[in-house]
Write an enzyme that holds these catalytic residues in place. Sequence first.
Site, mmCIF file in Angstrom:
data_model
loop_
_atom_site.group_PDB
_atom_site.id
_atom_site.type_symbol
_atom_site.label_atom_id
_atom_site.label_comp_id
_atom_site.label_asym_id
_atom_site.label_seq_id
_atom_site.Cartn_x
_atom_site.Cartn_y
_atom_site.Cartn_z
ATOM 1 N N GLU B 138 0.793 -1.020 0.071
ATOM 2 C CA GLU B 138 -0.082 -0.066 -0.059
ATOM 3 C C GLU B 138 0.971 1.157 -0.021
ATOM 4 O O GLU B 138 2.083 1.297 0.453
ATOM 5 C CB GLU B 138 -1.073 0.011 1.378
ATOM 6 N N TRP B 167 2.163 -0.072 -6.557
ATOM 7 C CA TRP B 167 3.265 -0.524 -7.074
ATOM 8 C C TRP B 167 2.887 -2.180 -7.461
ATOM 9 O O TRP B 167 3.564 -3.287 -7.268
ATOM 10 C CB TRP B 167 4.430 -0.769 -5.886
ATOM 11 N N CYS B 243 3.566 -16.247 -0.671
ATOM 12 C CA CYS B 243 3.632 -16.042 -1.875
ATOM 13 C C CYS B 243 5.058 -15.425 -2.499
ATOM 14 O O CYS B 243 5.714 -15.442 -3.251
ATOM 15 C CB CYS B 243 2.587 -15.150 -2.134
ATOM 16 N N ALA B 247 8.237 -15.607 -5.099
ATOM 17 C CA ALA B 247 8.597 -14.710 -6.219
ATOM 18 C C ALA B 247 9.877 -14.632 -5.977
ATOM 19 O O ALA B 247 10.580 -14.364 -6.918
ATOM 20 C CB ALA B 247 7.870 -13.370 -5.855
ATOM 21 N N ARG B 248 10.378 -14.316 -4.718
ATOM 22 C CA ARG B 248 11.850 -14.058 -4.342
ATOM 23 C C ARG B 248 12.673 -15.098 -4.947
ATOM 24 O O ARG B 248 14.030 -14.831 -5.262
ATOM 25 C CB ARG B 248 12.143 -13.820 -2.873
ATOM 26 N N GLY B 344 32.005 2.397 -21.165
ATOM 27 C CA GLY B 344 32.366 3.699 -21.170
ATOM 28 C C GLY B 344 31.023 4.456 -21.703
ATOM 29 O O GLY B 344 29.740 3.953 -21.529
ATOM 30 N N GLU B 368 9.941 -6.707 -3.619
ATOM 31 C CA GLU B 368 9.765 -8.149 -3.015
ATOM 32 C C GLU B 368 10.619 -7.993 -1.631
ATOM 33 O O GLU B 368 11.199 -9.150 -1.742
ATOM 34 C CB GLU B 368 10.123 -9.230 -3.957
ATOM 35 N N GLY B 369 10.745 -7.110 -0.854
ATOM 36 C CA GLY B 369 11.508 -7.162 0.328
ATOM 37 C C GLY B 369 12.747 -6.360 -0.192
ATOM 38 O O GLY B 369 13.505 -6.757 -1.027
ATOM 39 N N HIS B 371 16.719 -4.822 -0.024
ATOM 40 C CA HIS B 371 17.811 -5.422 0.438
ATOM 41 C C HIS B 371 17.874 -5.254 2.047
ATOM 42 O O HIS B 371 18.407 -6.206 2.785
ATOM 43 C CB HIS B 371 18.941 -4.448 -0.039
#
Lengths: 248, 389
Positions: B138, B167, B243, B247-248, B344, B368-369, B371
């Site tokens: 949310e 999101w 879930c 996904a992770r 470069g 998804e969480g 870092h």
Amino acid sequence: MKLAVCISHVPDTATKITIGADGKSIDTTGVNYIIGPYDEYAIEAALRLKEKMTGEVVVISLGGDAHKESLRKALAMGADKAVLLKDASPRDSFSVARAVADYLKEFSPDITFFGKQAVDYDNSAVGLMVAEMLGLPSAAVVVKFEVKDGSLLAEREIEGGHEVVEVKLPAVLTMQKGEYEPRYPSLKGIMAAKSKPIEERQPSASSPKVEILSMLKPPPKPAGKIVGTDASAVPELVRLLHEEAKVI
Amino acid sequence: MSKFQGVDYYNIDDHFSEEELLIRTTVREFVEDNVLPIIEKHYEAGTFPSDLIPKMAELGLFGPTLPQRYGCAEVNNVAYGLMMQELERGDSGVRSFASVQSGLVMYPIYTFGSEEQKDYWLPKLASGEKIGCFGLTEPDYGSNPGGMITRAEKRGGAFVLNGAKMWITNGSIADVAVVWAKLDGEIRGFLVEKGTKGFEAPEMRGKHSLRASVTSELVFQDCEIPESNLLPKSGGLKSPLMCLTQARYGIAWGALGSAMACYDTALRYSQSRIQFGKPIASFQMIQEKLVHMLTEITKAQLMCLQLGRLKDQGKAKFTQVSMAKRNNVYHALEIARMAREILGANGILNEYPIMRHSANLESVKTYEGTHEMHTLIIGEDITGIGAFA
């Protein structure tokens, strides 16, 4: 319909080839093998015919255990059964054709498909040799075909155009890129292929007619020539392309 | 340029089965033929390449680990991981699409749904006939989803939803949303179909990352859904977190794909780019970067392989999934930036995939969480002390 597809297991066309220490074979270290690209058209052609008319597609390869990888992929694409004519020793086109023909005599398919050539030795020989050995009609470099009762109409590529021929069944076709863009094996197909059989057979032996004496890399390309770096060089470039390179 | 041949410095391929390798090759070829030629155009336009949906479905890329009776391929988790790796070598947005459909829509319906819900939705989602999305985050509840405001209320024979999600990948194109809302204080999963009165899914614009992916808000205003749309076996924050673990897991493999694309591009570039009369690959500082990239890829590959085997044995802990997601995305982003340095100025052009992967991975690092949250999840696991909540 009984449909046979004979496939080769060849170095990936993206592979950099190096010649082995014996000077007459390639160094297979790190070489990735694939189903011959033209053989994939053959597989696709057979699968589409089966889907239209029902029947069985059997895929056949002659070689060592490594060929199972390509056979498995053909099964994953939808072939029903695979046969490995197991012999890892080097063979020439004739002895491959002899062994394949001997197996096909027993299996007697309505149509046998090959790729128009294997992309390793590029002989374009085995398919048509097999047809001759079996006394069957054949059509080579086929881009599209249609089965009528008892025969088939094949559209083949010839210099500058296409030709349509009719051959009686059973027949042998060698396939060219055209109508039959190969499908990807689906994940379901790959899983289903696990339980499809790969039958191993001892292929008939025959003495080769051709002996490989040596393999050579093409000579290195000579360095390019810079004619000029602005528009004033164009007439000279055109003249060179016309008179020296003779490409325009 | 010759085709991508994979990255396998440690002969890890020896540990994959014949069908795992064939699945990888197949998806690799699919990406080579169908994703790479069109992806830059979509990225620039900010559109999802929806032509890919039926093609991906035909290959069996949606819910591939689920049972065959639902039209799925029932492959193992390692094969699923390799598939995600190859998809993300194409683009993180394309992999995200498959991740959401498989791990965040089909998985919860399969795990928490009724037989009727499974029989109705799973075959349609597997065949790509229907598209799904997952609404948990949310506007004010990201790392802390347990605080969500979205509520479900029972009114007669129906549930009424109120609240907003943000999101949400695939939100605007989804036929069904798996929405998480509090019912009498407990988090439960609900299926909300597109077109339901009181449900809107406007697309979010202005992203500089994941541009070839649809990101949306989901807005519920007295949105009434039938009682039968509750996922009956869902209950508590644990359900959506289960879930996310799926996904992770896919992301951990997917990040490897992005990293491989960047490494492969940088390696080839360094061998052909001439400065000071020789290829830049002959300079020590370039070699150091390439070696670092390859070493991190190799470590991540080993981590993914073992994680996948554990998952197939039913032994993978969610904290182990966190470690792989955290590590692999971190290093994929680092590798993307290093690749950009090696290229470069050319590194910023869309002629090369580097900048796109780099920008995408900025999202992958925090979705998804984040870092940091994964750090604290593992930290809590090893110390027994929670440093958050």
